[in-house]
Design an enzyme around this catalytic site. Sequence first.
Site, PDB file in Angstrom:
ATOM      1  N   ASP A 250     -62.021  -8.850 -18.978  1.00 33.48           N
ATOM      2  CA  ASP A 250     -63.186  -8.322 -18.253  1.00 33.48           C
ATOM      3  C   ASP A 250     -64.300  -7.993 -19.233  1.00 33.48           C
ATOM      4  OD1 ASP A 250     -60.742  -7.554 -16.504  1.00 33.48           O
ATOM      5  OD2 ASP A 250     -62.436  -7.201 -15.154  1.00 33.48           O
TER       6      ASP A 250
ATOM      7  N   TYR B 137     -55.187   5.331 -11.816  1.00 33.53           N
ATOM      8  CA  TYR B 137     -54.609   3.994 -12.001  1.00 33.53           C
ATOM      9  C   TYR B 137     -53.123   4.101 -12.313  1.00 33.53           C
ATOM     10  CZ  TYR B 137     -53.644  -0.611 -13.934  1.00 33.53           C
ATOM     11  OH  TYR B 137     -53.102  -1.842 -14.166  1.00 33.53           O
TER      12      TYR B 137
ATOM     13  N   GLY C 296     -53.757 -12.978 -16.055  1.00 34.58           N
ATOM     14  CA  GLY C 296     -54.981 -12.585 -15.357  1.00 34.58           C
ATOM     15  C   GLY C 296     -54.910 -12.956 -13.888  1.00 34.58           C
TER      16      GLY C 296
ATOM     17  N   ASP D 281     -52.588 -12.403 -11.427  1.00 38.85           N
ATOM     18  CA  ASP D 281     -51.389 -11.584 -11.232  1.00 38.85           C
ATOM     19  C   ASP D 281     -50.367 -12.101 -10.215  1.00 38.85           C
ATOM     20  OD1 ASP D 281     -53.138 -10.095 -12.758  1.00 38.85           O
ATOM     21  OD2 ASP D 281     -52.919  -8.260 -11.597  1.00 38.85           O
TER      22      ASP D 281
ATOM     23  N   TRP E 291     -54.964 -13.479  -5.995  1.00 35.33           N
ATOM     24  CA  TRP E 291     -55.008 -14.780  -6.677  1.00 35.33           C
ATOM     25  C   TRP E 291     -54.281 -15.873  -5.894  1.00 35.33           C
ATOM     26  CZ3 TRP E 291     -58.126 -15.915 -10.701  1.00 35.33           C
ATOM     27  CH2 TRP E 291     -58.700 -14.838 -11.405  1.00 35.33           C
TER      28      TRP E 291
ATOM     29  N   GLU F 207     -65.008  -7.994  -6.199  1.00 35.12           N
ATOM     30  CA  GLU F 207     -63.995  -8.413  -7.171  1.00 35.12           C
ATOM     31  C   GLU F 207     -63.675  -9.893  -6.944  1.00 35.12           C
ATOM     32  OE1 GLU F 207     -60.374  -6.137  -6.958  1.00 35.12           O
ATOM     33  OE2 GLU F 207     -59.584  -6.987  -8.821  1.00 35.12           O
TER      34      GLU F 207
HETATM   35  C1  DGY Z   1     -53.882  -4.593 -11.966  1.00 35.80           C
HETATM   36  O1  DGY Z   1     -53.487  -3.455 -12.170  1.00 35.80           O
HETATM   37  O2  DGY Z   1     -54.086  -5.084 -10.871  1.00 35.80           O
HETATM   38  C2  DGY Z   1     -54.212  -5.417 -13.108  1.00 35.80           C
HETATM   39  O3  DGY Z   1     -54.539  -6.718 -12.788  1.00 35.80           O
HETATM   40  C3  DGY Z   1     -53.166  -5.390 -14.158  1.00 35.80           C
HETATM   41  O4  DGY Z   1     -53.857  -5.518 -15.321  1.00 35.80           O
END
Ligand code: DGY
Length: 431
Positions: A38, A83, A163, A165, A351, A394
């Site tokens: 990013d 997070y 990337g 996921d 994704w 996003e």
């Molecule tokens: C997330 O937490 O979704 C990220 O893609 C992991 O880096």
Amino acid sequence: MAGEEALVARAREVIRANDRGAYTVPTGGLYPFQWNWDSCLTALGLAHLDEERAWTEVVTLFAHQWEDGMVPHIVFHEPSDGYFPGPEVWGTGRPTPTSGITQPPVAGFVVRKLFDRAEDRELATARARELLPKVDAWHEWFYRHRDRAGEGLVAVLHPWESGRDNSVDWDEAFERVPTAGVAPYTRRDTQHADPAHRPTHAQYDRYLWLLQRFRDLGWDNARLHDASPFRVVDPGFNAILIRSCADLASVADALGASDVAARNRARAARALAALEGLWSEAHGQYLCRDRTTGALVDSASVGGLLPAFAAVPRERAARIARTIERWARHAAYLVPSHDPTDPRFEPQRYWRGPVWLVVNYLIADGLRGAGEEDAAARIVDSSLDLLARSGFAEYYDPLTAEACGGRSFTWTAAMAIELLAARRGVGRPPL
Ligand code: DGY
């Protein structure tokens, strides 16, 4: 044009809101730390606003490079409980906490772009000199630890490294990742974004299992590859690494670092030859190889189109352009992250179908370099259309343009500035 100026003005606002001084966060709330690719891709947009600040973004990331050469995928600069998994789960023991896995190595490509376009030549030379050995060490790390048998291609050991996921690419290999023994946890991502746009709980259990396994091995990269039940060779990831090696070589030449240039050119040439083993004539694109079974993965994702970003043979790039045309007959917006005719395609789930502007940018850049101007222009037009319709999301639904995932996304805003600059052909956005 007024519309374009307004878009750039709004993009600046998004970047400003996510700027933490020496680094940006992908978006407040969902991703409150510094993420590796990013940040690097954001630097491309930042460079049009403030060259020094753009270099700082990359320099800050590399200040947290590990001694073995790895550049982690998250740097936890400041505490935030928004997070999961946070630094205490990763347990990497770094002075400033980081995750213990990596991410697509776009830095070599980005350093070259910043360097070649820089107006402040003195600053660019100083920063590129500082970054050159660090990026070189990261590339060295990949081929040492992620290509243990010397095949020329590197494996990702965790879907988060790719990337991409929750790509369909990982489904089969994920069957081999157990879930027993995963410590109880609470996801935070689904509190910030629609759960229907995010990976499933079953996938999260496996993400966590792998993390715990690697943590139990003390994050010792000499051991992780062979110990991981998940080892996949992703053509997109490898293409990014190949391009970064080639681009770093170009910067090294300009700085008179002929040893760095030679090393990186050799890496790129060897990997490009090995990449041909992932080509699928039937799909008209490259496929992943599961390194545990040795088989190609029957999943037509955008990861197999991304090799256009590296110097693959022209006929391959042309065929990828045709595949994108075929996909476009089933999706109003380009480039879906998965073949829209595949029953596993999900237009809004992360994704498994949505469009990502950073990927569009990389593919368009590669196609343009291969002389596929029309295909590249179509991808850029589609990207700008999505921005105009749905803002700095996003990612986007390729069927409806609906904004998905997080909002006010830094790298999406950076891409708006970068894409407009590229389209004007003058290297400058309409500021
Ligand atoms: C997330 O937490 O979704 C990220 O893609 C992991 O880096």
